[in-house]
Structure formats: C-alpha cells, structure tokens
Design a protein around this motif. Structure first.
Motif, short mmCIF file in Angstrom:
data_model
loop_
_atom_site.label_atom_id
_atom_site.label_comp_id
_atom_site.label_asym_id
_atom_site.label_seq_id
_atom_site.Cartn_x
_atom_site.Cartn_y
_atom_site.Cartn_z
N ALA A 84 53.08 24.09 27.88
CA ALA A 84 51.65 23.96 28.14
C ALA A 84 51.13 22.60 27.68
O ALA A 84 51.71 21.95 26.80
CB ALA A 84 50.89 25.08 27.44
N ASP A 85 50.03 22.20 28.27
CA ASP A 85 49.36 20.96 27.91
C ASP A 85 49.09 20.93 26.41
O ASP A 85 48.52 21.87 25.85
CB ASP A 85 48.04 20.87 28.69
N GLY A 86 49.57 19.89 25.75
CA GLY A 86 49.33 19.70 24.32
C GLY A 86 50.22 20.49 23.39
O GLY A 86 50.11 20.37 22.17
N GLU A 87 51.15 21.29 23.92
CA GLU A 87 52.02 22.12 23.07
C GLU A 87 53.14 21.28 22.47
O GLU A 87 53.83 20.53 23.17
CB GLU A 87 52.61 23.26 23.90
N THR A 88 53.34 21.41 21.17
CA THR A 88 54.40 20.67 20.49
C THR A 88 55.76 21.24 20.88
O THR A 88 55.94 22.46 20.93
CB THR A 88 54.21 20.74 18.96
N HIS A 89 56.70 20.34 21.15
CA HIS A 89 58.06 20.75 21.52
C HIS A 89 59.06 19.69 21.07
O HIS A 89 58.70 18.54 20.81
CB HIS A 89 58.17 21.02 23.02
N ALA A 90 60.32 20.10 20.95
CA ALA A 90 61.42 19.22 20.53
C ALA A 90 62.70 19.76 21.16
O ALA A 90 62.74 20.90 21.62
CB ALA A 90 61.54 19.22 19.01
N ALA A 91 63.73 18.92 21.20
CA ALA A 91 64.99 19.37 21.81
C ALA A 91 66.20 18.76 21.11
O ALA A 91 66.13 17.66 20.55
CB ALA A 91 65.02 18.99 23.29
N LEU A 92 67.29 19.50 21.16
CA LEU A 92 68.61 19.01 20.80
C LEU A 92 69.48 19.23 22.02
O LEU A 92 69.57 20.36 22.53
CB LEU A 92 69.18 19.77 19.59
N ILE A 93 70.13 18.18 22.49
CA ILE A 93 71.01 18.28 23.65
C ILE A 93 72.40 18.61 23.14
O ILE A 93 73.04 17.79 22.48
CB ILE A 93 70.99 16.96 24.47
N THR A 94 72.88 19.82 23.41
CA THR A 94 74.14 20.29 22.84
C THR A 94 75.35 19.98 23.72
O THR A 94 76.48 19.98 23.22
CB THR A 94 74.06 21.80 22.55
N LYS A 95 75.13 19.73 24.99
CA LYS A 95 76.17 19.27 25.93
C LYS A 95 75.53 18.23 26.83
O LYS A 95 74.32 18.27 27.05
CB LYS A 95 76.68 20.42 26.80
#
Length: 112
Positions: A84-95
């Motif tokens: 959603a607009d303004g929602e905090t998110h993060a990622a780890l690319i595992t492959k």
C-alpha cells in the motif's frame, strides 16, 4: 539462469534505471500514471526498510523474503504481492530473482 533466459530481448533493451543497490539491474516502462520495472536481483541483495507509492509485483523466477509492515513472507515464481501507499517494506533476495513491479508513480525510478 540469466536475464537472457527470463526476459525477451526487447525488454532487455528498455531504458535502464538508476538502481540504488549494487548488482541490481532494472529496465523501465513509464506511462502517464504508473511505471513498470523489470528487476534482476542477485542472491544476497538486501533492500533496506523504506516506503513510497503503492506497488504491485510478481516474482517471475527466484525467491524473495519480503517484509511488508510487520509480516514477512517468502515469495516464489508466480507469487504476487501488493504494498500500500506509504507502507514500510524490506526484502532479502534468497536466490537470484527476476521480479516485475508496477508503481503508482510514473517517475518512481529515474533512467540512467
């Protein structure tokens, strides 16, 4: 697997984005109300917590650990997500991963 195996030649020829993370390749299509981004993200890439306009995405190949708000999920080929607009998110690319994201901002990424 390489971009040649995943994205067609005409996609690989799209304008390249000025990606903020080392080793990440992003190709762009921009319209008047949104921007589509074709990502290659190498395994081990960490996308730090951040927020921006609304985003919809699909994993074309690979695996990503995506945290949206307080929930973390593993996404594989064919899995879709919405941020959603303004929602905090993060990622780890595992492959090594190929992801298509569409942003509700036609200028989310600048061209290189």
């Amino acid at each position: 697997m390489s971009a040649n195996d995943v994205y067609s030649e005409f996609i690989r020829q799209l304008p390249q984005a000025d990606a903020p993370l080392a080793g990440v390749d992003v190709r762009l299509i921009s319209g008047p109300t949104a921007q589509a981004a074709f990502f290659f993200l190498p395994a081990g890439t960490r996308v730090p917590p951040h927020s921006h306009c609304a985003q919809w995405g699909i994993v074309v190949e690979g695996e990503i650990e995506l945290t949206i708000g307080m929930a973390t999920h593993i996404f594989h080929r064919g899995d879709r997500y919405h941020i959603a607009d303004g929602e905090t998110h993060a990622a780890l690319i595992t492959k090594d991963s190929w992801v298509i994201d569409v942003f509700a901002d036609p200028k989310r990424y600048a061209e290189k």
